[in-house]
Design a protein around this motif. Sequence first.
Motif, PDB file in Angstrom:
ATOM      1  N   ALA B  38      26.980  11.246 -24.221  1.00 53.34           N
ATOM      2  CA  ALA B  38      26.637  12.634 -23.879  1.00 53.34           C
ATOM      3  C   ALA B  38      27.725  13.290 -23.033  1.00 53.34           C
ATOM      4  N   MET B  39      28.618  12.473 -22.417  1.00 48.42           N
ATOM      5  CA  MET B  39      29.734  13.033 -21.644  1.00 48.42           C
ATOM      6  C   MET B  39      31.003  13.118 -22.496  1.00 48.42           C
ATOM      7  N   SER B  40      30.941  12.613 -23.744  1.00 48.23           N
ATOM      8  CA  SER B  40      32.131  12.531 -24.588  1.00 48.23           C
ATOM      9  C   SER B  40      32.694  13.918 -24.897  1.00 48.23           C
ATOM     10  N   ASN B  41      34.001  13.944 -25.199  1.00 49.92           N
ATOM     11  CA  ASN B  41      34.619  15.211 -25.609  1.00 49.92           C
ATOM     12  C   ASN B  41      34.392  15.478 -27.089  1.00 49.92           C
ATOM     13  N   ASN B  42      33.970  14.448 -27.806  1.00 45.64           N
ATOM     14  CA  ASN B  42      33.743  14.568 -29.241  1.00 45.64           C
ATOM     15  C   ASN B  42      32.358  15.184 -29.507  1.00 45.64           C
ATOM     16  N   LYS B  43      32.368  16.379 -30.088  1.00 43.70           N
ATOM     17  CA  LYS B  43      31.108  17.099 -30.264  1.00 43.70           C
ATOM     18  C   LYS B  43      30.154  16.400 -31.228  1.00 43.70           C
ATOM     19  N   ILE B  44      30.718  15.660 -32.191  1.00 45.92           N
ATOM     20  CA  ILE B  44      29.862  14.971 -33.167  1.00 45.92           C
ATOM     21  C   ILE B  44      29.044  13.882 -32.476  1.00 45.92           C
ATOM     22  N   ILE B  45      29.589  13.330 -31.404  1.00 46.05           N
ATOM     23  CA  ILE B  45      28.841  12.337 -30.630  1.00 46.05           C
ATOM     24  C   ILE B  45      27.967  13.027 -29.576  1.00 46.05           C
ATOM     25  N   LYS B  46      28.567  14.004 -28.908  1.00 44.14           N
ATOM     26  CA  LYS B  46      27.925  14.604 -27.741  1.00 44.14           C
ATOM     27  C   LYS B  46      26.673  15.410 -28.109  1.00 44.14           C
ATOM     28  N   LEU B  47      26.810  16.311 -29.088  1.00 44.04           N
ATOM     29  CA  LEU B  47      25.720  17.254 -29.366  1.00 44.04           C
ATOM     30  C   LEU B  47      24.426  16.583 -29.829  1.00 44.04           C
TER      31      LEU B  47
END
Lengths: 249, 218
Positions: B38-47
Amino acid sequence: MALLEVRNITKTYGSETVLNNISFDLEKFETLSILGSSGSGKTTLLRCLNYLEIPDDGEIILDNEVYFSKDKVSTYDEDTIRQKRLHFGMVFQQFNLFPQYTALENVQLALKLVKKEKDTQDKAIELLKKMGLENRMDHYPHQLSGGQQQRVAIARALALEPDILCFDEPTSALDPELTSEVLKVIKELANSKTTMIIVTHEINFAKEVSDKILFMDNAEQLDFGSVQEVLINPRNQRIEEFLNSNKSE
Amino acid sequence: MFTSVTLALWQGFLVTIKLFALTLLFSLPLGLPIAIGAMSNNKIIKLPLQFLIWVIRGTPLMLQLLVIYYGPGIFFGINIWGTGENGRFIASLVAFVVNYACYFAEIYRGGIQSIPVGQFEAGKVLGMTSFQIMKDIVLLQVIKKIIPPISNEVITLVKDTSLARVIAVYEIIWSGQAFIKSNGIIWPLFYTGAFYLLFSFLLTVGFAKMEKKLSYFR
């Protein structure tokens, strides 16, 4: 050849230029002070030397080898940057000691983890003694005064034997009386063949301890040269004005 | 009578403890990858993870229990949990693990983000790897910071296990309530409160000990 050559370092955040074309060099065992008003880019320059910021342009040569160049930096992996960083030591304004470790353990930690040394205690004890902290070695950071914490931080940085030791406003978070004990330690280091770069507001201290001065204002380099050239008989008019206005205060 | 009630409640309490312990066993570790994702910069993981946390924290646990237990049968026509007691227990365990992992993830995220950036930078300029910085500098500081909120959640979990009753998991409240029908007495239901109180007391003492153990630094 100088130990450190910094050529045309430029750094921008968005449309704001924080470092514009900064160049200086430093010989082995010399002390350089970086002076200038707050927000002039002094700290950012120091952070560029430690790879805490990546400049947008320019080149840094250390010991005749490329330490930073704009063209190569994108090819460096984390390990390469880590190895490069070890050439520089860093002492922060806010000390940044590790709170869960004693003074001694703070100094030992990187020796153990990074240098993989087994016997780290003697070296750490020796360094803390040099900082006048022989009675504080088993104290945790919160049990130490600011001046003592900063001296532990200096010992921690010295433990890795960096080529150049950097100080980022080392006394700005300290009371005047604690300032003097830290400045005394830095002066001793300058007298004992340590190559140092000091970002500071203490102009009198800089005069006393430095071989060279870099004076910055608003991301620009106003002057770089010997203490005599830059501060005592300032050849730059704006520096002269700055020094005079400071005197009258 | 008192002895037989105590024994019956104890049977229910064992289910409560089992649900409690297994939920912690899985949700405490599961929270960490959720927090990091959830802190990742990758939106596919984060969102998707932020969406999951929003849904889980934004709806009642009781509803989540019902959806997880009945959902597969209603929407896909397959009852993956089976009909037995065991299936209901596993369904409730899954619901609790997902729910608590999301709450723990938010606690972990807050803990990691509360560590001053200077700690990371001090590790970097000493030449440490990101892993060493996490393991030898940040981890213990985070643990110290998150013990109070974690202890809150854990004590809430003790009581939340009673929600499993909604999909007929035989936990302690149910075992107490059963006496109303069978013997016409209500005091066993109130008596269950003593079990909860004792258990949460032990947990409170345990967490206070942990807090004290880490009080040597600030």
